[in-house]
Design a protein around this motif. Structure first.
Motif, short mmCIF file in Angstrom:
data_model
loop_
_atom_site.label_atom_id
_atom_site.label_comp_id
_atom_site.label_asym_id
_atom_site.label_seq_id
_atom_site.Cartn_x
_atom_site.Cartn_y
_atom_site.Cartn_z
N HIS A 149 -43.17 59.31 31.62
CA HIS A 149 -43.37 60.72 31.95
C HIS A 149 -42.54 61.60 31.03
CE1 HIS A 149 -45.70 60.14 35.68
NE2 HIS A 149 -44.93 59.07 35.87
N ARG A 150 -42.97 62.83 30.90
CA ARG A 150 -42.30 63.77 30.01
C ARG A 150 -41.27 64.63 30.73
NH1 ARG A 150 -47.11 66.14 26.06
NH2 ARG A 150 -47.74 64.14 25.18
N HIS A 151 -41.07 64.35 32.00
CA HIS A 151 -40.15 65.17 32.79
C HIS A 151 -39.54 64.29 33.87
CE1 HIS A 151 -38.36 68.84 34.21
NE2 HIS A 151 -39.20 69.64 33.56
N ARG A 152 -38.64 64.89 34.64
CA ARG A 152 -38.00 64.21 35.75
C ARG A 152 -39.04 63.55 36.65
NH1 ARG A 152 -35.11 68.66 37.21
NH2 ARG A 152 -36.16 68.95 39.18
N THR A 153 -38.75 62.33 37.08
CA THR A 153 -39.72 61.56 37.86
C THR A 153 -39.11 61.23 39.21
OG1 THR A 153 -40.62 60.67 35.81
CG2 THR A 153 -41.23 59.55 37.84
N HIS A 154 -39.72 61.76 40.27
CA HIS A 154 -39.12 61.72 41.60
C HIS A 154 -39.69 60.66 42.52
CE1 HIS A 154 -36.42 65.29 41.92
NE2 HIS A 154 -37.08 65.66 40.84
N ALA A 155 -40.77 60.00 42.16
CA ALA A 155 -41.41 59.11 43.12
C ALA A 155 -41.88 57.83 42.46
CB ALA A 155 -42.60 59.81 43.78
N VAL A 156 -41.69 56.71 43.16
CA VAL A 156 -42.23 55.43 42.70
C VAL A 156 -42.51 54.55 43.92
CG1 VAL A 156 -39.98 54.25 42.45
CG2 VAL A 156 -41.92 53.57 41.02
N ARG A 157 -43.66 53.83 43.89
CA ARG A 157 -44.02 52.93 44.96
C ARG A 157 -44.82 51.75 44.41
NH1 ARG A 157 -40.81 55.44 47.15
NH2 ARG A 157 -40.78 56.38 49.24
N PHE A 158 -44.51 50.55 44.94
CA PHE A 158 -45.33 49.38 44.67
C PHE A 158 -46.58 49.41 45.53
CE2 PHE A 158 -41.34 47.54 43.09
CZ PHE A 158 -41.79 46.76 42.02
N SER A 159 -47.66 48.85 45.00
CA SER A 159 -48.85 48.62 45.83
C SER A 159 -48.54 47.49 46.80
CB SER A 159 -50.04 48.26 44.95
OG SER A 159 -49.79 47.06 44.23
N PRO A 160 -49.28 47.38 47.91
CA PRO A 160 -49.00 46.34 48.90
C PRO A 160 -49.09 44.92 48.37
CG PRO A 160 -50.34 48.06 49.88
CD PRO A 160 -50.28 48.36 48.40
N ASP A 161 -49.90 44.69 47.33
CA ASP A 161 -49.98 43.34 46.75
C ASP A 161 -48.97 43.12 45.63
OD1 ASP A 161 -51.03 44.77 44.63
OD2 ASP A 161 -53.02 43.87 44.72
N GLY A 162 -48.21 44.16 45.29
CA GLY A 162 -47.17 44.05 44.28
C GLY A 162 -47.65 44.00 42.85
N LYS A 163 -48.94 44.18 42.63
CA LYS A 163 -49.49 44.06 41.28
C LYS A 163 -49.51 45.37 40.52
CE LYS A 163 -52.47 40.12 42.45
NZ LYS A 163 -53.87 39.62 42.50
N ARG A 164 -49.33 46.49 41.23
CA ARG A 164 -49.36 47.80 40.60
C ARG A 164 -48.19 48.64 41.10
NH1 ARG A 164 -55.56 49.40 41.86
NH2 ARG A 164 -54.91 48.48 43.83
N LEU A 165 -47.91 49.67 40.31
CA LEU A 165 -46.82 50.59 40.62
C LEU A 165 -47.35 51.99 40.38
CD1 LEU A 165 -43.71 50.17 41.29
CD2 LEU A 165 -43.31 50.66 38.86
N ALA A 166 -47.03 52.91 41.27
CA ALA A 166 -47.41 54.31 41.10
C ALA A 166 -46.16 55.16 40.93
CB ALA A 166 -48.22 54.80 42.29
N SER A 167 -46.23 56.16 40.07
CA SER A 167 -45.11 57.08 39.87
C SER A 167 -45.63 58.52 39.84
CB SER A 167 -44.37 56.77 38.57
OG SER A 167 -45.22 56.87 37.45
N GLY A 168 -44.79 59.43 40.30
CA GLY A 168 -45.14 60.85 40.29
C GLY A 168 -44.02 61.66 39.68
N SER A 169 -44.36 62.72 38.92
CA SER A 169 -43.36 63.37 38.08
C SER A 169 -43.46 64.90 38.10
CB SER A 169 -43.51 62.88 36.64
OG SER A 169 -42.69 63.58 35.74
#
Length: 318
Positions: free
Chosen positions: A244-264
């Motif tokens: 991300h190009r800015h401060r990133t405040h959120a991260v979560r694994f998917s329930p199966d652990g195969k993916r990750l989501a981030s919000g910025s």
């Protein structure tokens, strides 16, 4: 307890926000609590989506329809974090005014516990997966561990040199991870409070941490916009990407652990492959900063919210 919640069943709300760019094909639902969204989490059974707002309200949504089931109205300031109990009957919140955390009955909206030992705003909160304890983190640089049944303070964890912004508890409830403005992630033994490791980000404040479903990995996001993946047992950095190009405040694994989501703060939500952190998708529906992301328990939907007042729920493709 000397604070009392007011709750109500609310009718229709804004379902499509003005000024939103053309929604991607992935968008399943858009709805708004009409305030900045600082935190969110799906209930364990997947029926509700809880959101915490800057105006001190907590919304419990039937996210499939975009309608609120219940609104808990409090005067305790920004709801920086929230966490469901494993049975979905209780909701823990961290509040930016009044120096407290609180536990609520999900069915009635009644406040059950007030956690009032912190000095300064409470920024982080997590309910242990085994349901036995709660943790909160605050501006007073401490992590506090509470008995989940009666709200008794069990222990105070000290060592951070700045505000504690982020908390997570391992799936087996044995390790507490805390992230702070001092650029450190500290790992604690949940039963004794002993420090068992430090993961040094150093270059920027840590705003979010989350354990993988098997507890082997820890994801973090921070003020430098970098998404990091850590090996918990070996206490070492596995992968890092300047996603991300800015401060990133959120991260979560998917329930199966195969993916990750981030919000910025760059207005974007990104989806990553684990463990390589290869970018899979960038979502650009938000028109302001993103502070919260959450996967549905079945992993088929991804929700996000932030400064544009919109909760956006996307249906993810396999």
């Amino acid at each position: 307890m000397h604070r009392f919640a007011r709750f109500a069943v609310v009718g229709a709300v804004l379902l499509v926000a003005l000024g939103l760019p053309s929604a991607s094909q992935a968008v399943f639902q858009i709805f708004s609590p009409r305030s900045t969204i600082f935190s969110m989490e799906f209930s364990p059974d997947g029926k509700l989506l809880a959101t915490g707002q800057g105006n001190g309200t907590i919304f419990l949504w039937d996210w499939a329809t975009g309608q609120p089931v219940r609104v808990i109205s409090e005067t305790m300031g920004t709801v920086f974090a929230l966490s469901f109990s494993a049975d979905g009957q209780r909701l823990l919140t961290a509040n930016g005014d009044g120096q407290i955390g609180a536990v609520w009955d999900v069915q009635t909206g009644k406040q059950l516990l007030a956690l009032e030992e912190h000095v300064g705003w409470v920024h982080a909160a997590a309910y242990s997966p085994d349901g036995k304890f709660l943790v909160t983190g605050a501006e007073d640089k401490t992590v506090r561990v509470w008995d989940a049944s009666d709200g008794r303070l069990l222990r105070v964890l000290t060592g951070h040199r700045s505000t504690v912004f982020a908390l997570a508890i391992s799936p087996d409830s044995r390790i507490i991870a805390s992230g702070g403005g001092d650029g450190e992630i500290r790992l604690w033994d949940a039963q004794t409070g002993a420090l068992v490791g430090i993961l040094p980000v150093r270059v920027a404040a840590v705003f979010s941490v989350h354990f993988s479903p098997d507890g082997k990995l820890l994801a973090s996001t921070s003020g430098d916009g970098v998404v990091r993946l850590w090996d918990v047992a070996e206490r070492r950095l596995l992968t890092a990407v300047a996603g991300h190009r800015h401060r990133t405040h959120a991260v979560r694994f998917s329930p199966d652990g195969k993916r990750l989501a981030s919000g910025s703060m760059d207005w974007k939500v990104k989806l990553w492959e684990v463990p390589t952190l290869t970018e899979l998708k960038t979502f650009t529906e938000h028109v302001e900063f993103v502070l919260a992301v959450a996967f549905s328990p079945d992993g088929k939907f991804l929700a996000s919210g932030g400064g544009d007042f919109n909760v956006i729920v996307r249906e993810l493709q396999d």
